[in-house]
Scaffold this active site. Structure first.
Site, short mmCIF file in Angstrom:
data_model
loop_
_atom_site.label_atom_id
_atom_site.label_comp_id
_atom_site.label_asym_id
_atom_site.label_seq_id
_atom_site.Cartn_x
_atom_site.Cartn_y
_atom_site.Cartn_z
N HIS A 165 40.59 47.66 37.76
CA HIS A 165 40.05 48.09 36.46
C HIS A 165 39.99 46.94 35.46
O HIS A 165 39.10 46.88 34.61
CB HIS A 165 40.86 49.26 35.89
N HIS A 168 33.50 56.65 37.25
CA HIS A 168 34.67 55.83 37.62
C HIS A 168 34.46 55.16 38.97
O HIS A 168 34.92 54.03 39.19
CB HIS A 168 35.97 56.64 37.62
N ASP A 198 34.88 51.19 39.73
CA ASP A 198 35.63 50.57 40.83
C ASP A 198 34.76 49.57 41.60
O ASP A 198 35.23 48.49 41.98
CB ASP A 198 36.15 51.64 41.80
N HIS A 202 37.57 51.76 47.76
CA HIS A 202 37.92 50.34 47.69
C HIS A 202 37.72 49.61 49.03
O HIS A 202 37.35 48.45 49.04
CB HIS A 202 39.36 50.15 47.23
ZN ZN Z 1 39.67 53.06 39.92
#
Ligand code: ZN
Length: 290
Positions: A79, A243, A247, A270
């Protein structure tokens, strides 16, 4: 954004708790010279070792992004990396006195405001820009990510889909500009599925989760605060998909490149984001030599 490198104008500090460790951490952002890159400095470890925020230092992407160099790591960098990307910051030192970046409010907003508040300084060296030269793809099960050549900047789209459970399908697409990032993406907070939260508790993770730094998706489709379980007030009706784009922005910035590409992601996290970052990084190296 112009094509010159940037840093911040003065030192700024922030203290808060890490989402996974629950440990109080102090961050100290310091201006850096051109071509320094983004560098974490572990001030709690003897010799103050440096961990460059670069894809080559990627150690783990399970649930959060961890960098590590010579056995010294920094967790949850995504972040703050997104905030650097959004502001076009190429060079900065981040002193950290523990192994995890604080959660803030679960988004990039606090970091963005702090960094912007220092004033952004332009340096007399060109940015490391890469106009993607080839189509790149990564996938894992039904999650996928495609990067396409695009000369107008960075465009990102995301499809969030839990196949009929939790949330209805959310799609979002955005052109990456400082203003779009600041107003449309940076405030979007992290979220977890209620089933995953139970798993975290068993594993002793998520010790820093509070009602003020994350959202929980319940199986009935509602979104609540994680501890009190009261209904969460969303910052955007589709805060979750935003969000996911936040990311991606943070993870792709591990290439340290100002990227011109169109990114199309479906259900990625991720792991896939950083697989794509690796491919883009290698592609940039390959075409730099042509
Ligand atoms: Zn995140």
């Amino acid at each position: 954004m112009d094509n010159l490198q940037r840093t911040i104008s003065r030192v700024v500090e922030y203290s808060g708790i890490g989402l996974f460790t629950g440990v109080e951490v102090k961050l100290r952002f310091k201006p850096a010279l051109a071509n320094t890159g983004i560098v974490f400095v572990r001030t709690d470890v003897e010799g103050h070792p440096k961990v460059p925020a670069n894809i080559e230092m990627l150690y783990d992407t399970k649930r959060l992004v961890t960098l590590e160099k010579d056995g010294v790591g920094v967790k949850s960098v995504e972040h703050v990396m997104a905030a650097f990307s959004g502001l076009g910051i190429d060079n900065i030192e981040i002193e950290v006195n523990s192994n995890e970046v604080p959660a803030g409010d679960g988004s990039s907003l606090l970091f963005l405001q702090l960094l912007k508040g220092t004033g952004i300084k332009t340096l007399a060296e060109p940015k490391n820009t890469y106009y993607l030269q080839e189509e790149l793809r990564v996938s894992n099960g039904d999650a996928s990510m495609i990067a396409l050549p695009y000369d107008k900047g960075l465009s990102l789209s995301y499809i969030l889909d839990f196949n009929g459970s939790f949330l209805n399908r959310q799609c979002f697409e955005i052109e990456m500009t400082e203003d779009n990032f600041s107003t449309q993406i940076a405030p979007a907070r992290t979220f977890g599925l209620c089933t995953v939260i139970e798993e975290y508790k068993k594993l002793g993770l998520g010790k820093g989760v509070t009602d003020d730094n994350s959202l929980i998706l319940q199986e009935d489709g509602s979104i609540t605060k994680p501890l009190s379980m009261s209904p969460a007030e969303l910052r955007f009706p589709n805060e979750c998909v935003r969000h996911k784009i936040l990311d991606i922005i943070g993870d792709l910035y591990l290439t340290n490149l100002t990227l011109h590409a169109r990114i199309v992601a479906t259900k990625s996290g991720h792991y896939l984001n950083t697989c794509m970052a690796e491919k883009i990084y290698e592609s940039a190296k390959k075409y730099a030599h042509k």
